[in-house]
Design a protein around this motif. Structure first.
Motif, PDB file in Angstrom:
ATOM      1  N   GLN A 151       0.824  -1.203   0.000  1.00 12.68           N
ATOM      2  CA  GLN A 151       0.000   0.000   0.000  1.00 12.68           C
ATOM      3  C   GLN A 151       0.866   1.264   0.000  1.00 12.68           C
ATOM      4  OE1 GLN A 151      -2.565  -0.709   3.353  1.00 12.68           O
ATOM      5  NE2 GLN A 151      -4.088  -1.740   2.078  1.00 12.68           N
ATOM      6  N   GLY A 152       1.984   1.227   0.718  1.00 12.38           N
ATOM      7  CA  GLY A 152       2.908   2.363   0.702  1.00 12.38           C
ATOM      8  C   GLY A 152       3.474   2.615  -0.685  1.00 12.38           C
ATOM      9  N   VAL A 153       3.794   1.543  -1.402  1.00 16.93           N
ATOM     10  CA  VAL A 153       4.303   1.683  -2.772  1.00 16.93           C
ATOM     11  C   VAL A 153       3.216   2.259  -3.688  1.00 16.93           C
ATOM     12  CG1 VAL A 153       5.084   0.357  -4.790  1.00 16.93           C
ATOM     13  CG2 VAL A 153       6.099  -0.064  -2.560  1.00 16.93           C
ATOM     14  N   VAL A 154       1.981   1.820  -3.523  1.00 18.25           N
ATOM     15  CA  VAL A 154       0.884   2.357  -4.341  1.00 18.25           C
ATOM     16  C   VAL A 154       0.710   3.850  -4.074  1.00 18.25           C
ATOM     17  CG1 VAL A 154      -1.617   2.292  -4.704  1.00 18.25           C
ATOM     18  CG2 VAL A 154      -0.315   0.169  -4.619  1.00 18.25           C
ATOM     19  N   PHE A 155       0.716   4.239  -2.802  1.00 20.50           N
ATOM     20  CA  PHE A 155       0.608   5.662  -2.463  1.00 20.50           C
ATOM     21  C   PHE A 155       1.762   6.452  -3.082  1.00 20.50           C
ATOM     22  CE2 PHE A 155      -1.505   4.402   1.798  1.00 20.50           C
ATOM     23  CZ  PHE A 155      -2.711   4.229   1.163  1.00 20.50           C
ATOM     24  N   THR A 156       2.954   5.880  -3.018  1.00 23.62           N
ATOM     25  CA  THR A 156       4.136   6.556  -3.548  1.00 23.62           C
ATOM     26  C   THR A 156       4.032   6.742  -5.055  1.00 23.62           C
ATOM     27  OG1 THR A 156       5.479   5.619  -1.769  1.00 23.62           O
ATOM     28  CG2 THR A 156       6.653   6.455  -3.690  1.00 23.62           C
ATOM     29  N   VAL A 157       3.601   5.708  -5.760  1.00 19.31           N
ATOM     30  CA  VAL A 157       3.464   5.807  -7.217  1.00 19.31           C
ATOM     31  C   VAL A 157       2.452   6.888  -7.587  1.00 19.31           C
ATOM     32  CG1 VAL A 157       2.641   4.579  -9.269  1.00 19.31           C
ATOM     33  CG2 VAL A 157       4.251   3.472  -7.717  1.00 19.31           C
ATOM     34  N   VAL A 158       1.315   6.902  -6.910  1.00 20.69           N
ATOM     35  CA  VAL A 158       0.293   7.918  -7.204  1.00 20.69           C
ATOM     36  C   VAL A 158       0.832   9.318  -6.919  1.00 20.69           C
ATOM     37  CG1 VAL A 158      -1.967   8.803  -6.475  1.00 20.69           C
ATOM     38  CG2 VAL A 158      -1.657   6.364  -6.879  1.00 20.69           C
ATOM     39  N   ALA A 159       1.479   9.496  -5.779  1.00 20.46           N
ATOM     40  CA  ALA A 159       2.025  10.815  -5.426  1.00 20.46           C
ATOM     41  C   ALA A 159       3.117  11.243  -6.396  1.00 20.46           C
ATOM     42  CB  ALA A 159       2.569  10.787  -3.997  1.00 20.46           C
ATOM     43  N   MET A 160       3.980  10.323  -6.798  1.00 16.31           N
ATOM     44  CA  MET A 160       5.083  10.689  -7.694  1.00 16.31           C
ATOM     45  C   MET A 160       4.567  11.020  -9.095  1.00 16.31           C
ATOM     46  SD  MET A 160       7.352  10.793  -5.510  1.00 16.31           S
ATOM     47  CE  MET A 160       8.527  11.491  -6.586  1.00 16.31           C
ATOM     48  N   VAL A 161       3.537  10.330  -9.548  1.00 23.20           N
ATOM     49  CA  VAL A 161       2.944  10.676 -10.847  1.00 23.20           C
ATOM     50  C   VAL A 161       2.380  12.093 -10.788  1.00 23.20           C
ATOM     51  CG1 VAL A 161       0.999  10.167 -12.391  1.00 23.20           C
ATOM     52  CG2 VAL A 161       2.518   8.332 -11.660  1.00 23.20           C
ATOM     53  N   ALA A 162       1.695  12.428  -9.692  1.00 24.11           N
ATOM     54  CA  ALA A 162       1.149  13.782  -9.547  1.00 24.11           C
ATOM     55  C   ALA A 162       2.264  14.822  -9.516  1.00 24.11           C
ATOM     56  CB  ALA A 162       0.298  13.871  -8.285  1.00 24.11           C
ATOM     57  N   ILE A 163       3.340  14.539  -8.817  1.00 25.49           N
ATOM     58  CA  ILE A 163       4.458  15.489  -8.726  1.00 25.49           C
ATOM     59  C   ILE A 163       5.122  15.661 -10.084  1.00 25.49           C
ATOM     60  CG2 ILE A 163       6.777  15.806  -7.770  1.00 25.49           C
ATOM     61  CD1 ILE A 163       5.700  14.595  -5.155  1.00 25.49           C
ATOM     62  N   LEU A 220       3.805  15.178 -13.077  1.00 24.43           N
ATOM     63  CA  LEU A 220       2.907  15.920 -13.967  1.00 24.43           C
ATOM     64  C   LEU A 220       2.894  17.409 -13.627  1.00 24.43           C
ATOM     65  CD1 LEU A 220      -0.089  13.448 -14.299  1.00 24.43           C
ATOM     66  CD2 LEU A 220       1.655  13.996 -16.006  1.00 24.43           C
ATOM     67  N   GLN A 221       2.921  17.732 -12.348  1.00 25.76           N
ATOM     68  CA  GLN A 221       2.959  19.139 -11.941  1.00 25.76           C
ATOM     69  C   GLN A 221       4.267  19.787 -12.382  1.00 25.76           C
ATOM     70  OE1 GLN A 221       3.047  19.779  -7.730  1.00 25.76           O
ATOM     71  NE2 GLN A 221       2.680  21.970  -7.918  1.00 25.76           N
ATOM     72  N   ARG A 222       5.381  19.096 -12.194  1.00 28.40           N
ATOM     73  CA  ARG A 222       6.672  19.646 -12.630  1.00 28.40           C
ATOM     74  C   ARG A 222       6.709  19.841 -14.151  1.00 28.40           C
ATOM     75  NH1 ARG A 222      11.987  17.343  -9.791  1.00 28.40           N
ATOM     76  NH2 ARG A 222      11.735  18.401  -7.795  1.00 28.40           N
ATOM     77  N   ARG A 223       6.162  18.880 -14.883  1.00 28.46           N
ATOM     78  CA  ARG A 223       6.156  18.984 -16.343  1.00 28.46           C
ATOM     79  C   ARG A 223       5.302  20.168 -16.799  1.00 28.46           C
ATOM     80  NH1 ARG A 223       4.791  13.657 -19.143  1.00 28.46           N
ATOM     81  NH2 ARG A 223       6.859  13.203 -18.363  1.00 28.46           N
ATOM     82  N   ARG A 224       4.160  20.356 -16.157  1.00 32.84           N
ATOM     83  CA  ARG A 224       3.287  21.477 -16.495  1.00 32.84           C
ATOM     84  C   ARG A 224       3.970  22.808 -16.211  1.00 32.84           C
ATOM     85  NH1 ARG A 224       0.735  25.093 -14.055  1.00 32.84           N
ATOM     86  NH2 ARG A 224      -1.119  26.078 -14.849  1.00 32.84           N
ATOM     87  N   MET A 225       4.610  22.914 -15.061  1.00 29.92           N
ATOM     88  CA  MET A 225       5.307  24.156 -14.719  1.00 29.92           C
ATOM     89  C   MET A 225       6.480  24.404 -15.658  1.00 29.92           C
ATOM     90  SD  MET A 225       5.070  24.104 -10.573  1.00 29.92           S
ATOM     91  CE  MET A 225       5.941  25.627 -10.321  1.00 29.92           C
ATOM     92  N   SER A 226       7.141  23.348 -16.076  1.00 35.89           N
ATOM     93  CA  SER A 226       8.236  23.483 -17.042  1.00 35.89           C
ATOM     94  C   SER A 226       7.725  24.003 -18.371  1.00 35.89           C
ATOM     95  CB  SER A 226       8.911  22.131 -17.272  1.00 35.89           C
ATOM     96  OG  SER A 226      10.091  22.038 -16.587  1.00 35.89           O
ATOM     97  N   ARG A 227       6.605  23.472 -18.800  1.00 39.36           N
ATOM     98  CA  ARG A 227       6.020  23.908 -20.067  1.00 39.36           C
ATOM     99  C   ARG A 227       5.600  25.380 -20.001  1.00 39.36           C
ATOM    100  NH1 ARG A 227       2.923  19.508 -20.523  1.00 39.36           N
ATOM    101  NH2 ARG A 227       1.170  20.597 -19.612  1.00 39.36           N
ATOM    102  N   VAL A 228       4.993  25.779 -18.893  1.00 37.66           N
ATOM    103  CA  VAL A 228       4.501  27.145 -18.743  1.00 37.66           C
ATOM    104  C   VAL A 228       5.650  28.145 -18.688  1.00 37.66           C
ATOM    105  CG1 VAL A 228       3.357  28.714 -17.122  1.00 37.66           C
ATOM    106  CG2 VAL A 228       2.303  26.548 -17.708  1.00 37.66           C
ATOM    107  N   THR A 229       6.695  27.808 -17.959  1.00 36.98           N
ATOM    108  CA  THR A 229       7.783  28.765 -17.752  1.00 36.98           C
ATOM    109  C   THR A 229       8.903  28.650 -18.769  1.00 36.98           C
ATOM    110  OG1 THR A 229       8.909  27.278 -16.222  1.00 36.98           O
ATOM    111  CG2 THR A 229       7.368  28.874 -15.281  1.00 36.98           C
ATOM    112  N   GLY A 230       9.054  27.491 -19.364  1.00 41.03           N
ATOM    113  CA  GLY A 230      10.151  27.286 -20.296  1.00 41.03           C
ATOM    114  C   GLY A 230      11.467  26.991 -19.602  1.00 41.03           C
ATOM    115  N   ALA A 231      11.421  26.577 -18.350  1.00 45.31           N
ATOM    116  CA  ALA A 231      12.629  26.272 -17.582  1.00 45.31           C
ATOM    117  C   ALA A 231      12.603  24.822 -17.130  1.00 45.31           C
ATOM    118  CB  ALA A 231      12.724  27.193 -16.370  1.00 45.31           C
TER     119      ALA A 231
END
Length: 175
Positions: free
Chosen positions: A42-54, A56-67
């Motif tokens: 269950q800890g691994v499942v939580f980790t996978v879900v959280a890391m996918v969210a992180i 995706l958020q980093r990728r979105r911010m990279s796209r928006v800022t160009g950095a």
């Protein structure tokens, strides 16, 4: 301590290890009857879900800022410390980052009363159920937790808005 804090801020591996440790620990605390292998799964499942969210958020911010994500983490650190970059390109990236973050917070303002109201209704409903069912302790604990969480949420939102607006004003003055 300073480098550990930066490592958790910048490193996906560090964030993943932290989420895994918290997930396994909380499962062990809340589900002590389950076997330890189940806590880990269950800890691994939580980790996978959280890391996918992180990610995706980093990728979105990279796209928006160009950095790059590493540069964004550095800029966020500068925002928290009220440091305006000297480099014009870095200031431009920070300007886009601050604008994006302010836009997200301001767009979310429309839904804030509904979320807070829903939390209040759930807390009051659980208090009524706890009172009628005889288990007032848990429902009172949840109601206090929900109230504290809502106050913390409003305080954090206000502080973050103030921080981003100050940085936007400082960036306008600089260039």
């Amino acid at each position: 301590m300073h480098t550990v804090k930066h490592w958790f801020n910048d490193s996906l591996i560090g964030q993943g290890l932290l989420v895994l440790g918290l997930g396994v620990g909380l499962n062990a605390l809340l589900r002590h009857d389950d076997p330890p292998a189940m806590w880990l799964v269950q800890g691994v499942v939580f980790t996978v879900v959280a890391m996918v969210a992180i990610v995706l958020q980093r990728r979105r911010m990279s796209r928006v800022t160009g950095a790059s994500p590493g540069a964004i983490a550095g800029l966020m650190r500068k925002i928290r410390h009220h440091e305006v970059p000297r480099d014009p390109r870095e200031r431009a990236v920070m300007r886009r980052l601050v604008g994006d973050q302010l836009g997200k917070i301001e767009r979310g303002e429309r839904w804030l009363p509904y979320w807070l109201g829903a939390m209040g209704l759930v807390a009051v409903g659980l208090l009524v159920l706890g009172f009628t069912g005889g288990a007032l302790g848990y429902s009172l604990f949840f109601a206090v937790f929900a109230a504290a969480f809502c106050v913390w949420l409003l305080w954090t939102r206000r502080r973050t808005l103030h921080l981003y607006r100050d940085m936007r004003r400082a960036l306008r003055e600089q260039g």
